[in-house]
Design a protein around this motif. Structure first.
Motif, PDB file in Angstrom:
ATOM      1  N   LEU A   1       0.521   4.905   6.430  1.00 32.98           N
ATOM      2  CA  LEU A   1      -0.573   4.559   5.853  1.00 32.98           C
ATOM      3  C   LEU A   1      -1.737   5.576   5.886  1.00 32.98           C
ATOM      4  CD1 LEU A   1      -0.564   0.801   6.612  1.00 32.98           C
ATOM      5  CD2 LEU A   1      -0.216   1.673   4.349  1.00 32.98           C
TER       6      LEU A   1
ATOM      7  N   THR B   1      -2.101   2.378  -9.249  1.00 30.99           N
ATOM      8  CA  THR B   1      -3.278   2.863  -8.517  1.00 30.99           C
ATOM      9  C   THR B   1      -4.180   2.061  -8.162  1.00 30.99           C
ATOM     10  OG1 THR B   1      -2.403   5.164  -9.103  1.00 30.99           O
ATOM     11  CG2 THR B   1      -4.808   5.014  -8.290  1.00 30.99           C
TER      12      THR B   1
ATOM     13  N   LEU C   1       0.837  -1.309   0.029  1.00 25.70           N
ATOM     14  CA  LEU C   1       0.096  -0.053   0.046  1.00 25.70           C
ATOM     15  C   LEU C   1       0.876   1.397   0.152  1.00 25.70           C
ATOM     16  CD1 LEU C   1      -2.873  -1.326   2.354  1.00 25.70           C
ATOM     17  CD2 LEU C   1      -3.099  -0.765  -0.048  1.00 25.70           C
TER      18      LEU C   1
ATOM     19  N   LYS D   1       3.194   4.951  -6.411  1.00 28.36           N
ATOM     20  CA  LYS D   1       2.392   4.960  -7.464  1.00 28.36           C
ATOM     21  C   LYS D   1       2.764   5.690  -8.811  1.00 28.36           C
ATOM     22  CE  LYS D   1      -1.011   6.195  -4.879  1.00 28.36           C
ATOM     23  NZ  LYS D   1      -2.215   6.666  -4.207  1.00 28.36           N
TER      24      LYS D   1
ATOM     25  N   THR E   1      -1.272   8.247   3.697  1.00 34.36           N
ATOM     26  CA  THR E   1      -1.320   8.035   2.382  1.00 34.36           C
ATOM     27  C   THR E   1      -2.711   7.777   1.782  1.00 34.36           C
ATOM     28  OG1 THR E   1       0.825   7.417   2.565  1.00 34.36           O
ATOM     29  CG2 THR E   1      -0.214   6.736   0.502  1.00 34.36           C
ATOM     30  N   HIS E   2      -3.394   6.954   2.570  1.00 38.20           N
ATOM     31  CA  HIS E   2      -4.698   6.466   2.068  1.00 38.20           C
ATOM     32  C   HIS E   2      -5.886   7.170   3.285  1.00 38.20           C
ATOM     33  CE1 HIS E   2      -3.005   3.650  -0.821  1.00 38.20           C
ATOM     34  NE2 HIS E   2      -2.084   3.508   0.047  1.00 38.20           N
TER      35      HIS E   2
ATOM     36  N   ARG F   1      -9.150   6.198   3.279  1.00 39.60           N
ATOM     37  CA  ARG F   1      -9.811   5.327   3.704  1.00 39.60           C
ATOM     38  C   ARG F   1      -9.325   4.683   4.599  1.00 39.60           C
ATOM     39  NH1 ARG F   1     -12.013   1.666  -0.557  1.00 39.60           N
ATOM     40  NH2 ARG F   1     -10.134   1.964  -1.549  1.00 39.60           N
ATOM     41  N   PHE F   2      -8.032   4.164   4.709  1.00 30.96           N
ATOM     42  CA  PHE F   2      -7.222   3.605   5.883  1.00 30.96           C
ATOM     43  C   PHE F   2      -7.397   4.190   7.101  1.00 30.96           C
ATOM     44  CE2 PHE F   2      -3.903   2.472   8.755  1.00 30.96           C
ATOM     45  CZ  PHE F   2      -3.957   1.152   8.559  1.00 30.96           C
ATOM     46  N   ARG F   3      -7.250   5.702   6.964  1.00 32.23           N
ATOM     47  CA  ARG F   3      -7.229   6.478   8.090  1.00 32.23           C
ATOM     48  C   ARG F   3      -8.545   6.405   8.683  1.00 32.23           C
ATOM     49  NH1 ARG F   3      -8.397  12.713   7.177  1.00 32.23           N
ATOM     50  NH2 ARG F   3     -10.378  11.687   6.749  1.00 32.23           N
TER      51      ARG F   3
ATOM     52  N   GLN G   1      -3.637  -0.747  -5.786  1.00 27.21           N
ATOM     53  CA  GLN G   1      -3.760  -0.252  -4.398  1.00 27.21           C
ATOM     54  C   GLN G   1      -4.947  -0.224  -3.988  1.00 27.21           C
ATOM     55  OE1 GLN G   1      -1.175   3.034  -3.662  1.00 27.21           O
ATOM     56  NE2 GLN G   1       0.819   1.756  -3.451  1.00 27.21           N
ATOM     57  N   ASP G   2      -5.787   0.559  -4.843  1.00 31.77           N
ATOM     58  CA  ASP G   2      -7.336   0.654  -4.501  1.00 31.77           C
ATOM     59  C   ASP G   2      -8.090  -0.711  -4.300  1.00 31.77           C
ATOM     60  OD1 ASP G   2      -7.036   3.258  -4.556  1.00 31.77           O
ATOM     61  OD2 ASP G   2      -8.048   3.469  -6.873  1.00 31.77           O
TER      62      ASP G   2
ATOM     63  N   LEU H   1      -6.795  -2.351  -0.960  1.00 36.04           N
ATOM     64  CA  LEU H   1      -7.409  -1.700   0.308  1.00 36.04           C
ATOM     65  C   LEU H   1      -8.966  -2.056   0.142  1.00 36.04           C
ATOM     66  CD1 LEU H   1      -6.650   0.445   2.395  1.00 36.04           C
ATOM     67  CD2 LEU H   1      -7.354   2.160   0.770  1.00 36.04           C
TER      68      LEU H   1
END
Length: 343
Positions: free
Chosen positions: A249, A217, A207, A211, A252-253, A255-257, A220-221, A224
């Protein structure tokens, strides 16, 4: 000589099949070993004739004819030259790993870690563990290179993360068969049973891979998306990964946050105040995080993503009010969490 030229053409055809044909779905270990045997044969031919211009021209002419035939069969076929075949085993391995139809059974053979691959004199009589051997070599290069910054995930996980992204990109190139990459990730997860910590490092490395293209991309999407559906894996990542990786992470992302924040709130909601310990503890038998660690997680997340703090504190305050809005320690986990966050 006629037999050598015929074998040369057959090996070029083998590379094309390995890269672009669904025939690899029928391959077993014996077929795989035989394919690498032919690749080694081609390397031997190249080494034997590389200083013979006349033989070189004959070999090139034969390959040109074979390339024309293969171009008519396989759209987007990449031609091979006689000099290319000096690294035929490498070409074969790359072709297989980039073929979306490569079965999981062959992947497991290539990535077998239970026994070392036979690498004497570049001979791969038994190809089991070939990719694992390559990963070890690349990891050693990363560890020993003075020009490379130390990796937060470790050299092995970083190399495996890159390979995971490349494999996902190959699978996603078959857009109409979305179940393939999901099945691949499920198989990888199953194969890492008992090694959850390392698996989480590989996912984190993947992740955090830079990119450089739309396909990366997309990979990774997809990864995730898959991770957010695997609650146990996500929870383990949020609790076991080093703080720097979790915050990287989160930055960077988004949605992960957000998912990380939800995991933390779920952990808090699962806590009850222990009079004997004088602290909030998780009610489940397997405690994954203490109240102090939970506070540290939130603070690290706020430091990495400052814009998140105000919204989260508003939500925690609303939860505290729903508990009775007490300011006495031990009555509301939300009230005590807010107090700890604002010390």
């Amino acid at each position: 000589m006629e037999a050598v030229l015929k074998n040369l053409s057959s090996t070029a055809e083998l590379l094309a099949v390995a890269a672009q044909s669904d025939a690899v779905q029928q391959w077993d270990k014996q077929t795989l070993c035989r394919a690498f045997h032919w690749a080694r044969y081609c390397e031997h031919v190249c080494n034997r004739f590389h200083n013979n211009p006349a033989m070189w021209r004959i070999m090139e002419k034969q390959l040109q004819l074979t390339n024309e035939s293969l171009r008519a069969v396989f759209p987007g076929y990449t031609e091979v030259s006689f000099s290319d075949l000096s690294q035929c085993q490498h070409l074969l391995l790359v072709a297989l790993l980039n073929n979306p139809d490569l079965p999981v059974s062959i992947m497991k053979i290539l990535f077998d870690t239970t026994r070392p691959v036979n690498t004497q004199q570049s001979e791969y009589e038994d190809v089991a563990g070939l990719c694992s051997h390559i990963i070890q070599c690349k990891s050693a290069c990363k560890v020993l290179s003075p020009l490379t910054d130390p990796s937060a995930v470790g050299a092995d996980a970083e190399v495996q993360g890159v390979m995971l992204m490349e494999r996902l990109a190959a699978l996603l190139s078959r857009g109409s068969e979305a179940c393939r990459p999901e099945h691949f990730l499920d198989s990888v997860l199953q194969g890492c049973e008992g090694e959850a910590g390392h698996f989480c490092l590989v996912i984190a490395a993947a992740l955090l891979t830079t990119k450089n293209s739309a396909s990366q991309t997309a990979s990774q999407d997809f990864l995730l998306d898959w991770l957010l559906e695997k609650h146990s894996v996500l929870q383990h990542m949020c609790s076991a990964l080093p703080t720097t990786l979790r915050t990287d992470l989160a930055k960077t992302h988004l949605r992960f946050r957000d998912a990380y924040c939800e995991v933390l709130k779920t952990c808090a909601s699962d806590m009850e105040y222990s009079l004997s310990e004088g602290e909030w503890v998780q009610t489940c038998t397997k405690r994954t995080v203490s109240f102090q660690k939970l506070t540290e997680h939130f603070l690290a997340l706020f430091e990495a993503c400052p814009s998140l703090r105000e919204d989260v504190e508003k939500e925690l305050n609303a939860l505290k009010i729903s508990d009775g809005d007490f300011d006495v320690r031990g009555l509301s986990v939300w009230g005590d969490l807010l107090s700890a966050l604002n010390k």
